[in-house]
Design a protein around this motif. Sequence first.
Motif, PDB file in Angstrom:
ATOM      1  N   MET A  36      31.907  24.088  67.561  1.00  0.00           N
ATOM      2  CA  MET A  36      32.119  25.532  67.588  1.00  0.00           C
ATOM      3  C   MET A  36      33.142  25.898  68.662  1.00  0.00           C
ATOM      4  SD  MET A  36      31.227  28.122  65.896  1.00  0.00           S
ATOM      5  CE  MET A  36      31.136  29.888  65.980  1.00  0.00           C
ATOM      6  N   THR A  37      33.075  25.248  69.808  1.00  0.00           N
ATOM      7  CA  THR A  37      34.034  25.489  70.880  1.00  0.00           C
ATOM      8  C   THR A  37      35.446  25.132  70.430  1.00  0.00           C
ATOM      9  OG1 THR A  37      32.341  25.087  72.553  1.00  0.00           O
ATOM     10  CG2 THR A  37      34.635  24.897  73.269  1.00  0.00           C
ATOM     11  N   VAL A  38      35.593  23.971  69.800  1.00  0.00           N
ATOM     12  CA  VAL A  38      36.907  23.540  69.308  1.00  0.00           C
ATOM     13  C   VAL A  38      37.407  24.512  68.243  1.00  0.00           C
ATOM     14  CG1 VAL A  38      38.172  21.706  68.102  1.00  0.00           C
ATOM     15  CG2 VAL A  38      36.474  21.115  69.853  1.00  0.00           C
ATOM     16  N   PHE A  39      36.526  24.897  67.315  1.00  0.00           N
ATOM     17  CA  PHE A  39      36.904  25.826  66.254  1.00  0.00           C
ATOM     18  C   PHE A  39      37.414  27.144  66.836  1.00  0.00           C
ATOM     19  CE2 PHE A  39      35.505  29.580  63.859  1.00  0.00           C
ATOM     20  CZ  PHE A  39      36.352  29.469  62.761  1.00  0.00           C
ATOM     21  N   GLN A  40      36.667  27.721  67.762  1.00  0.00           N
ATOM     22  CA  GLN A  40      37.057  29.008  68.338  1.00  0.00           C
ATOM     23  C   GLN A  40      38.401  28.929  69.040  1.00  0.00           C
ATOM     24  OE1 GLN A  40      33.438  29.569  70.594  1.00  0.00           O
ATOM     25  NE2 GLN A  40      32.659  31.071  69.107  1.00  0.00           N
ATOM     26  N   ASP A  41      38.641  27.830  69.739  1.00  0.00           N
ATOM     27  CA  ASP A  41      39.917  27.635  70.424  1.00  0.00           C
ATOM     28  C   ASP A  41      41.065  27.534  69.411  1.00  0.00           C
ATOM     29  OD1 ASP A  41      41.587  27.104  72.750  1.00  0.00           O
ATOM     30  OD2 ASP A  41      41.694  25.048  71.979  1.00  0.00           O
ATOM     31  N   ARG A  42      40.883  26.713  68.393  1.00  0.00           N
ATOM     32  CA  ARG A  42      41.936  26.550  67.384  1.00  0.00           C
ATOM     33  C   ARG A  42      42.168  27.833  66.596  1.00  0.00           C
ATOM     34  NH1 ARG A  42      41.661  20.441  64.895  1.00  0.00           N
ATOM     35  NH2 ARG A  42      41.660  19.389  66.907  1.00  0.00           N
ATOM     36  N   PHE A  43      41.090  28.508  66.224  1.00  0.00           N
ATOM     37  CA  PHE A  43      41.207  29.741  65.448  1.00  0.00           C
ATOM     38  C   PHE A  43      41.925  30.823  66.247  1.00  0.00           C
ATOM     39  CE2 PHE A  43      39.774  33.728  63.554  1.00  0.00           C
ATOM     40  CZ  PHE A  43      40.012  33.486  62.203  1.00  0.00           C
ATOM     41  N   ALA A  44      41.656  30.890  67.553  1.00  0.00           N
ATOM     42  CA  ALA A  44      42.299  31.887  68.406  1.00  0.00           C
ATOM     43  C   ALA A  44      43.809  31.661  68.479  1.00  0.00           C
ATOM     44  CB  ALA A  44      41.684  31.872  69.803  1.00  0.00           C
ATOM     45  N   ARG A  45      44.225  30.399  68.512  1.00  0.00           N
ATOM     46  CA  ARG A  45      45.655  30.087  68.597  1.00  0.00           C
ATOM     47  C   ARG A  45      46.361  30.235  67.259  1.00  0.00           C
ATOM     48  NH1 ARG A  45      46.075  24.531  70.723  1.00  0.00           N
ATOM     49  NH2 ARG A  45      43.833  24.418  70.584  1.00  0.00           N
ATOM     50  N   VAL A  46      45.795  29.600  66.213  1.00  0.00           N
ATOM     51  CA  VAL A  46      46.377  29.640  64.864  1.00  0.00           C
ATOM     52  C   VAL A  46      45.215  29.672  63.875  1.00  0.00           C
ATOM     53  CG1 VAL A  46      47.897  28.491  63.196  1.00  0.00           C
ATOM     54  CG2 VAL A  46      48.356  28.250  65.647  1.00  0.00           C
ATOM     55  N   PRO A  47      44.898  30.837  63.322  1.00  0.00           N
ATOM     56  CA  PRO A  47      43.737  30.938  62.441  1.00  0.00           C
ATOM     57  C   PRO A  47      43.692  29.886  61.323  1.00  0.00           C
ATOM     58  CG  PRO A  47      44.534  33.120  62.977  1.00  0.00           C
ATOM     59  CD  PRO A  47      45.535  32.140  63.542  1.00  0.00           C
ATOM     60  N   ALA A  48      44.806  29.558  60.726  1.00  0.00           N
ATOM     61  CA  ALA A  48      44.816  28.554  59.650  1.00  0.00           C
ATOM     62  C   ALA A  48      44.358  27.188  60.162  1.00  0.00           C
ATOM     63  CB  ALA A  48      46.205  28.450  59.017  1.00  0.00           C
ATOM     64  N   ARG A  49      44.710  26.848  61.393  1.00  0.00           N
ATOM     65  CA  ARG A  49      44.252  25.573  61.976  1.00  0.00           C
ATOM     66  C   ARG A  49      42.750  25.581  62.201  1.00  0.00           C
ATOM     67  NH1 ARG A  49      46.159  23.532  67.021  1.00  0.00           N
ATOM     68  NH2 ARG A  49      45.206  21.614  66.332  1.00  0.00           N
ATOM     69  N   GLY A  50      42.220  26.713  62.620  1.00  0.00           N
ATOM     70  CA  GLY A  50      40.783  26.829  62.812  1.00  0.00           C
ATOM     71  C   GLY A  50      40.033  26.668  61.496  1.00  0.00           C
ATOM     72  N   ILE A  51      40.531  27.305  60.443  1.00  0.00           N
ATOM     73  CA  ILE A  51      39.885  27.207  59.134  1.00  0.00           C
ATOM     74  C   ILE A  51      39.982  25.780  58.595  1.00  0.00           C
ATOM     75  CG2 ILE A  51      39.970  27.988  56.732  1.00  0.00           C
ATOM     76  CD1 ILE A  51      38.759  30.039  58.726  1.00  0.00           C
ATOM     77  N   ALA A  52      41.118  25.116  58.768  1.00  0.00           N
ATOM     78  CA  ALA A  52      41.258  23.717  58.325  1.00  0.00           C
ATOM     79  C   ALA A  52      40.269  22.826  59.082  1.00  0.00           C
ATOM     80  CB  ALA A  52      42.691  23.231  58.526  1.00  0.00           C
ATOM     81  N   TYR A  53      40.087  23.077  60.380  1.00  0.00           N
ATOM     82  CA  TYR A  53      39.116  22.325  61.179  1.00  0.00           C
ATOM     83  C   TYR A  53      37.707  22.537  60.630  1.00  0.00           C
ATOM     84  CZ  TYR A  53      36.334  20.894  65.226  1.00  0.00           C
ATOM     85  OH  TYR A  53      35.409  20.286  66.044  1.00  0.00           O
ATOM     86  N   LEU A  54      37.348  23.784  60.356  1.00  0.00           N
ATOM     87  CA  LEU A  54      36.042  24.101  59.787  1.00  0.00           C
ATOM     88  C   LEU A  54      35.849  23.381  58.453  1.00  0.00           C
ATOM     89  CD1 LEU A  54      33.392  25.733  59.743  1.00  0.00           C
ATOM     90  CD2 LEU A  54      34.722  27.683  58.884  1.00  0.00           C
ATOM     91  N   ALA A  55      36.878  23.356  57.624  1.00  0.00           N
ATOM     92  CA  ALA A  55      36.794  22.694  56.316  1.00  0.00           C
ATOM     93  C   ALA A  55      36.619  21.185  56.452  1.00  0.00           C
ATOM     94  CB  ALA A  55      38.030  23.013  55.479  1.00  0.00           C
TER      95      ALA A  55
END
Length: 131
Positions: A36-55
């Motif tokens: 969740m910490t990694v997701f929030q960090d990635r999503f904050a910087r580039v939302p598409a990267r956060g969503i790809a991480y979640l997927a």
Amino acid sequence: MIYGIGTDICDIRRIRDTFERRGERFAAKVLGPHEMTVFQDRFARVPARGIAYLATRFSAKEAFSKAIGLGMRMPMTWRDCEVVKAPSGKPDIRLHNALATWFEAKGLTAHVTVTDETEYAAAFVVVETRD
């Protein structure tokens, strides 16, 4: 010896649509504390990267649940199975609570790989006995 093999492919657009409908509650249901910490960090910087991480994490947990033969039933839970990055960059499985106890009692070890492209994320998991 191989205990089980699991694979999964996930449509990133489906994950994005679900996230847009349910928000961070969806991510919190799927991701463990570290993820969740990694997701929030990635999503904050580039939302598409956060969503790809979640997927990729969603796909890896589906593949893991298949490899251990339980599917998504106890002791397998979304949050008790985390996919973390080793110092080398290799993805690893980190288990918690009853799932970790069950996995250890069976003498198992897991290997995972994840990948993503523009529209899809995929994961492959091999679970072995430590005999």
